[in-house]
Design an enzyme around this catalytic site. Structure first.
Site, PDB file in Angstrom:
ATOM      1  N   GLN A 122      49.045   0.929  76.683  1.00 48.92           N
ATOM      2  CA  GLN A 122      48.253   0.761  75.465  1.00 48.92           C
ATOM      3  C   GLN A 122      46.830   1.269  75.681  1.00 48.92           C
ATOM      4  OE1 GLN A 122      49.421  -0.495  72.396  1.00 48.92           O
ATOM      5  NE2 GLN A 122      47.424   0.193  71.691  1.00 48.92           N
ATOM      6  N   LYS A 139      54.833  -4.709  69.033  1.00 45.10           N
ATOM      7  CA  LYS A 139      55.772  -3.816  69.722  1.00 45.10           C
ATOM      8  C   LYS A 139      56.810  -4.635  70.474  1.00 45.10           C
ATOM      9  CE  LYS A 139      52.552   0.013  70.190  1.00 45.10           C
ATOM     10  NZ  LYS A 139      51.412   0.530  70.953  1.00 45.10           N
ATOM     11  N   ASP A 187      55.436   7.626  74.452  1.00 45.00           N
ATOM     12  CA  ASP A 187      54.330   7.934  73.535  1.00 45.00           C
ATOM     13  C   ASP A 187      54.215   9.442  73.317  1.00 45.00           C
ATOM     14  OD1 ASP A 187      52.924   5.953  72.253  1.00 45.00           O
ATOM     15  OD2 ASP A 187      51.639   5.484  73.967  1.00 45.00           O
TER      16      ASP A 187
END
Ligand code: NDP
Length: 295
Positions: free
Chosen positions: A98, A54, A121
């Protein structure tokens, strides 16, 4: 029949190219670049790989990374403090924590603490609610990637019979909501579904998000259907090496009309959509129109 392969890698590269151009335009015309904070807690090897990929993609897109790596022992209050700092920082437009988090931390509490406008997200209950209500918001990346791939095969999804296997908050449910918003007729199947093969055989568009290696068989597929395989499963390969397979067996390629490969299908779209979401979030926060990048 042999299915045409939907090249997620190429489609993701195209989307990333458009995001990068839009980022350069923002810098030229508005004097700022989108900033993204990826928060990693502990040393989970899979998470470390994802976060590295990422971060590389963020830099390649010309965005500003604000990566934070916290020790495994961090407590909930410390993590909430960091989220509050990132929420307040005007240079940070997107925040991603994460998952999974260590067991002393309540993931739901952390997700709910992220400013919904920075929730790239799309996991915040506010964004999940917006999606379910048909309101604009930030949409989870993997589901968004699935829709983009399906639309490369079908110019319109209107009226298609779509079956989604899986009802998780991060994949199955948001995919189903997005398909509904595209006017597909949507069935959501799960572990308690009766006669799953028969349900799948109805599908013009089948999305498999199960997490079971090669579970979907060739005779579950309506001839010519489009199959989107979200699964990422590690199985033992030759010589003791592990290899990655999807939720769909190889024989499905003989029945389907179009199929996403694993790897190289949905996976690369997830990061591309994360960048697209960050760009959207940054424009939203600056009061600018959503960029036209086709996502
Ligand atoms: P979850 O484990 O959270 O959800 C799995 C879903 O599959 C559940 O709804 C479960 O049903 C259903 N299921 C499990 N077994 C069966 C069965 N035998 N028959 C029918 N349904 C079943 O997984 P995720 O949604 O997080 O992920 C799904 C897959 O997608 C995984 O392989 C994951 O690695 C992959 N993934 C890939 C991403 C990418 O970037 N390509 C991103 C995210 C995930 P029930 O609810 O009844 O238990």
């Amino acid at each position: 029949m042999t299915a045409s392969i939907i090249d997620g890698k190429a489609i993701a590269a195209e989307l990333r190219g458009k995001v990068t151009e839009a980022v350069h335009r923002l810098l030229r015309d508005r004097g700022f670049v989108p900033g993204i904070a990826v928060v990693l807690v502990g040393q989970n090897p899979a998470s470390e790989v994802y976060v590295r990929n990422k971060s590389k993609a963020v830099t390649e897109a010309g965005m500003r990374p604000f990566d934070r790596h916290l020790p495994e022992s961090v407590n909930e209050a410390e993590l909430l403090d960091l989220i509050a700092q990132l929420n307040a920082d005007p240079a940070v437009h997107g925040i991603l924590v994460q998952l999974p988090l260590p067991k002393q931390i309540d993931s739901q509490k952390i997700i709910a603490a992220i400013d919904p406008d920075k929730d790239i997200d799309g996991f915040h209950p506010m964004n999940a609610g917006r999606l379910a209500s048909g309101l604009p918001g930030l949409v989870p990346c993997t589901p968004l990637g699935c829709i983009i791939l399906a639309k490369k095969v079908h110019a319109s999804l209107t009226g298609l019979e779509a079956v989604v296997i899986g009802r998780s908050n991060i994949v199955g449910k948001p995919v189903a909501q997005l398909l509904l918003a595209e006017n597909a007729t949507v069935t959501v199947a799960h572990s308690k579904t009766r006669d799953l093969p028969a349900v799948c055989r109805r599908a013009d568009l089948l999305v498999a998000a199960i997490g079971r290696a090669e579970m979907v068989r060739g005779d579950w597929i309506k001839p010519g259907a489009t199959v989107i395989d979200v699964g990422i499963n590690r199985v033992a390969g030759q010589g003791g090496k592990t290899r990655i397979v999807g939720d769909v067996a190889a024989e499905v390629a003989q029945a389907a009309g179009a199929l996403t490969p694993v790897p190289g299908g949905v996976g690369p779209m997830t990061i591309a959509c994360l960048l697209a979401n960050t760009l959207r979030a940054a424009c939203m926060q600056r009061g600018l129109p959503a960029p036209n990048i086709g996502s």
